[in-house]
Design a protein around this motif. Sequence first.
Motif, PDB file in Angstrom:
ATOM      1  N   SER A  65       0.864  -1.167   0.000  1.00 52.64           N
ATOM      2  CA  SER A  65       0.000   0.000   0.000  1.00 52.64           C
ATOM      3  C   SER A  65       0.903   1.219   0.000  1.00 52.64           C
ATOM      4  O   SER A  65       2.079   1.124   0.305  1.00 52.64           O
ATOM      5  CB  SER A  65      -0.897  -0.012   1.237  1.00 52.64           C
ATOM      6  OG  SER A  65      -1.828   1.036   1.179  1.00 52.64           O
ATOM      7  N   ALA A  66       0.355   2.361  -0.372  1.00 51.22           N
ATOM      8  CA  ALA A  66       1.166   3.581  -0.408  1.00 51.22           C
ATOM      9  C   ALA A  66       0.337   4.763   0.040  1.00 51.22           C
ATOM     10  O   ALA A  66      -0.886   4.770  -0.093  1.00 51.22           O
ATOM     11  CB  ALA A  66       1.708   3.825  -1.812  1.00 51.22           C
ATOM     12  N   PHE A  80       9.053   8.761  -6.631  1.00 51.84           N
ATOM     13  CA  PHE A  80       9.168   8.333  -5.244  1.00 51.84           C
ATOM     14  C   PHE A  80       7.797   7.874  -4.769  1.00 51.84           C
ATOM     15  O   PHE A  80       6.790   8.521  -5.058  1.00 51.84           O
ATOM     16  CB  PHE A  80       9.652   9.477  -4.354  1.00 51.84           C
ATOM     17  CG  PHE A  80      11.100   9.811  -4.524  1.00 51.84           C
ATOM     18  CD1 PHE A  80      12.035   9.326  -3.627  1.00 51.84           C
ATOM     19  CD2 PHE A  80      11.524  10.603  -5.580  1.00 51.84           C
ATOM     20  CE1 PHE A  80      13.383   9.630  -3.780  1.00 51.84           C
ATOM     21  CE2 PHE A  80      12.864  10.904  -5.737  1.00 51.84           C
ATOM     22  CZ  PHE A  80      13.786  10.412  -4.838  1.00 51.84           C
ATOM     23  N   VAL A  81       7.756   6.763  -4.023  1.00 56.48           N
ATOM     24  CA  VAL A  81       6.512   6.236  -3.464  1.00 56.48           C
ATOM     25  C   VAL A  81       6.706   6.033  -1.968  1.00 56.48           C
ATOM     26  O   VAL A  81       7.638   5.342  -1.544  1.00 56.48           O
ATOM     27  CB  VAL A  81       6.115   4.893  -4.124  1.00 56.48           C
ATOM     28  CG1 VAL A  81       4.885   4.309  -3.444  1.00 56.48           C
ATOM     29  CG2 VAL A  81       5.869   5.077  -5.611  1.00 56.48           C
ATOM     30  N   ALA A  82       5.837   6.652  -1.162  1.00 58.78           N
ATOM     31  CA  ALA A  82       5.823   6.428   0.287  1.00 58.78           C
ATOM     32  C   ALA A  82       5.016   5.162   0.534  1.00 58.78           C
ATOM     33  O   ALA A  82       3.793   5.176   0.501  1.00 58.78           O
ATOM     34  CB  ALA A  82       5.222   7.622   1.009  1.00 58.78           C
ATOM     35  N   ARG A  83       5.707   4.055   0.734  1.00 63.94           N
ATOM     36  CA  ARG A  83       5.086   2.733   0.845  1.00 63.94           C
ATOM     37  C   ARG A  83       4.798   2.392   2.307  1.00 63.94           C
ATOM     38  O   ARG A  83       5.574   2.695   3.198  1.00 63.94           O
ATOM     39  CB  ARG A  83       6.049   1.689   0.280  1.00 63.94           C
ATOM     40  CG  ARG A  83       5.569   0.257   0.437  1.00 63.94           C
ATOM     41  CD  ARG A  83       6.656  -0.735   0.163  1.00 63.94           C
ATOM     42  NE  ARG A  83       7.583  -0.759   1.288  1.00 63.94           N
ATOM     43  CZ  ARG A  83       8.770  -1.344   1.245  1.00 63.94           C
ATOM     44  NH1 ARG A  83       9.205  -1.903   0.153  1.00 63.94           N
ATOM     45  NH2 ARG A  83       9.546  -1.347   2.313  1.00 63.94           N
ATOM     46  N   CYS A  84       3.663   1.730   2.528  1.00 61.26           N
ATOM     47  CA  CYS A  84       3.411   1.163   3.849  1.00 61.26           C
ATOM     48  C   CYS A  84       2.989  -0.277   3.663  1.00 61.26           C
ATOM     49  O   CYS A  84       2.303  -0.626   2.708  1.00 61.26           O
ATOM     50  CB  CYS A  84       2.365   1.949   4.627  1.00 61.26           C
ATOM     51  SG  CYS A  84       0.711   1.887   3.985  1.00 61.26           S
ATOM     52  N   GLY A  85       3.426  -1.117   4.562  1.00 55.62           N
ATOM     53  CA  GLY A  85       3.082  -2.530   4.511  1.00 55.62           C
ATOM     54  C   GLY A  85       1.878  -2.820   5.383  1.00 55.62           C
ATOM     55  O   GLY A  85       1.218  -1.918   5.890  1.00 55.62           O
ATOM     56  N   ALA A  86       1.612  -4.079   5.582  1.00 50.84           N
ATOM     57  CA  ALA A  86       0.481  -4.498   6.404  1.00 50.84           C
ATOM     58  C   ALA A  86       0.662  -4.040   7.845  1.00 50.84           C
ATOM     59  O   ALA A  86       1.735  -4.172   8.420  1.00 50.84           O
ATOM     60  CB  ALA A  86       0.342  -6.019   6.347  1.00 50.84           C
ATOM     61  N   LEU A  87      -0.399  -3.486   8.417  1.00 51.87           N
ATOM     62  CA  LEU A  87      -0.387  -3.003   9.804  1.00 51.87           C
ATOM     63  C   LEU A  87       0.799  -2.096  10.087  1.00 51.87           C
ATOM     64  O   LEU A  87       1.434  -2.156  11.118  1.00 51.87           O
ATOM     65  CB  LEU A  87      -0.408  -4.179  10.785  1.00 51.87           C
ATOM     66  CG  LEU A  87      -1.636  -5.074  10.685  1.00 51.87           C
ATOM     67  CD1 LEU A  87      -1.484  -6.275  11.612  1.00 51.87           C
ATOM     68  CD2 LEU A  87      -2.900  -4.292  11.008  1.00 51.87           C
ATOM     69  N   TYR A  88       1.133  -1.245   9.122  1.00 48.97           N
ATOM     70  CA  TYR A  88       2.175  -0.232   9.224  1.00 48.97           C
ATOM     71  C   TYR A  88       3.585  -0.799   9.264  1.00 48.97           C
ATOM     72  O   TYR A  88       4.539  -0.086   9.498  1.00 48.97           O
ATOM     73  CB  TYR A  88       1.943   0.691  10.427  1.00 48.97           C
ATOM     74  CG  TYR A  88       0.619   1.376  10.370  1.00 48.97           C
ATOM     75  CD1 TYR A  88       0.409   2.413   9.484  1.00 48.97           C
ATOM     76  CD2 TYR A  88      -0.435   0.967  11.166  1.00 48.97           C
ATOM     77  CE1 TYR A  88      -0.814   3.044   9.398  1.00 48.97           C
ATOM     78  CE2 TYR A  88      -1.671   1.603  11.095  1.00 48.97           C
ATOM     79  CZ  TYR A  88      -1.843   2.634  10.209  1.00 48.97           C
ATOM     80  OH  TYR A  88      -3.058   3.254  10.133  1.00 48.97           O
ATOM     81  N   ALA A  89       3.755  -2.091   9.046  1.00 46.21           N
ATOM     82  CA  ALA A  89       5.089  -2.674   8.978  1.00 46.21           C
ATOM     83  C   ALA A  89       5.620  -2.499   7.562  1.00 46.21           C
ATOM     84  O   ALA A  89       4.868  -2.469   6.604  1.00 46.21           O
ATOM     85  CB  ALA A  89       5.041  -4.160   9.340  1.00 46.21           C
ATOM     86  N   GLY A  90       6.908  -2.378   7.412  1.00 47.72           N
ATOM     87  CA  GLY A  90       7.510  -2.292   6.099  1.00 47.72           C
ATOM     88  C   GLY A  90       7.371  -0.945   5.425  1.00 47.72           C
ATOM     89  O   GLY A  90       7.500  -0.836   4.217  1.00 47.72           O
ATOM     90  N   ARG A  91       7.113   0.099   6.192  1.00 50.33           N
ATOM     91  CA  ARG A  91       7.017   1.426   5.596  1.00 50.33           C
ATOM     92  C   ARG A  91       8.399   1.893   5.175  1.00 50.33           C
ATOM     93  O   ARG A  91       9.384   1.681   5.881  1.00 50.33           O
ATOM     94  CB  ARG A  91       6.432   2.420   6.588  1.00 50.33           C
ATOM     95  CG  ARG A  91       4.957   2.254   6.762  1.00 50.33           C
ATOM     96  CD  ARG A  91       4.404   3.361   7.604  1.00 50.33           C
ATOM     97  NE  ARG A  91       2.954   3.305   7.556  1.00 50.33           N
ATOM     98  CZ  ARG A  91       2.182   4.322   7.874  1.00 50.33           C
ATOM     99  NH1 ARG A  91       2.703   5.449   8.259  1.00 50.33           N
ATOM    100  NH2 ARG A  91       0.883   4.200   7.794  1.00 50.33           N
ATOM    101  N   ALA A  92       8.451   2.541   4.034  1.00 54.02           N
ATOM    102  CA  ALA A  92       9.720   3.052   3.521  1.00 54.02           C
ATOM    103  C   ALA A  92       9.435   3.980   2.354  1.00 54.02           C
ATOM    104  O   ALA A  92       8.324   4.009   1.827  1.00 54.02           O
ATOM    105  CB  ALA A  92      10.614   1.902   3.070  1.00 54.02           C
ATOM    106  N   LEU A  93      10.448   4.712   1.959  1.00 52.72           N
ATOM    107  CA  LEU A  93      10.367   5.529   0.762  1.00 52.72           C
ATOM    108  C   LEU A  93      11.105   4.802  -0.350  1.00 52.72           C
ATOM    109  O   LEU A  93      12.282   4.460  -0.209  1.00 52.72           O
ATOM    110  CB  LEU A  93      10.981   6.910   1.002  1.00 52.72           C
ATOM    111  CG  LEU A  93      10.823   7.905  -0.137  1.00 52.72           C
ATOM    112  CD1 LEU A  93       9.348   8.193  -0.416  1.00 52.72           C
ATOM    113  CD2 LEU A  93      11.559   9.199   0.181  1.00 52.72           C
ATOM    114  N   ASP A 110       9.325   4.962   8.492  1.00 51.43           N
ATOM    115  CA  ASP A 110       7.924   5.303   8.291  1.00 51.43           C
ATOM    116  C   ASP A 110       7.857   6.599   7.487  1.00 51.43           C
ATOM    117  O   ASP A 110       8.324   7.639   7.924  1.00 51.43           O
ATOM    118  CB  ASP A 110       7.276   5.470   9.664  1.00 51.43           C
ATOM    119  CG  ASP A 110       5.901   6.088   9.592  1.00 51.43           C
ATOM    120  OD1 ASP A 110       5.212   5.893   8.583  1.00 51.43           O
ATOM    121  OD2 ASP A 110       5.528   6.752  10.568  1.00 51.43           O
ATOM    122  N   VAL A 111       7.314   6.542   6.289  1.00 52.13           N
ATOM    123  CA  VAL A 111       7.155   7.729   5.449  1.00 52.13           C
ATOM    124  C   VAL A 111       5.704   7.794   4.995  1.00 52.13           C
ATOM    125  O   VAL A 111       5.170   6.829   4.459  1.00 52.13           O
ATOM    126  CB  VAL A 111       8.094   7.693   4.219  1.00 52.13           C
ATOM    127  CG1 VAL A 111       7.840   8.890   3.314  1.00 52.13           C
ATOM    128  CG2 VAL A 111       9.542   7.655   4.653  1.00 52.13           C
TER     129      VAL A 111
END
Length: 189
Positions: A65-66, A80-93, A110-111
């Motif tokens: 998700s982004a 650039f994509v501000a990505r977020c993973g499941a339940l806010y894990a794996g967030r990164a730019l 977290d971005v």
Amino acid sequence: VFESLDHGRTWELRADGLLPDALYFGLHRAKDGTLTTFTLGKTHVFRSRDDGRSWQDISRGKFGSAWSIAVRPNRPDTVFVARCGALYAGRALMRTKNNGETWQEVLPHDVSYVHFHPGNPDTIYATGYNNSALHVSRDGGNTWTRLPFPHWRPKSCQVDLLDDRILYVTASGGAVFRGTRLPTVANPE
């Protein structure tokens, strides 16, 4: 995605290649006419080089998700994509410099929002909602510095178009902050 050529009196669907029944969020148009959009939920980043007549998925399955995307001014192949993973894990730019052929994690934090400085596209701001961070890169996203921020959970940011030394940042609770100590930057392009 719809297009109007008569100031909104009539509209034409431009969806060849887009996912049906997806929620599209954000539409960026580069000076060369390239359009970029992305879906919410299971994120896909789509690119059109023919005024929206057809679309290509350039995300290559890199995103759960982004929250936001930013397309580099004058270089629409850099996204650039501000990505977020499941339940806010794996967030990164994440960044691509080659129209989505490859993606690189450039800020492993977290971005939630990413924004280019209007006077210098090598200067990029990123906010982190859960880690209460405001980051800046002055080299196109290769290295990042965390800036001091007086409030928790910054959400988005915007450089003032009339005075590029001013940065506005929104935060949880309806707060808007105005920073005035940004150095003026020269446009390298």
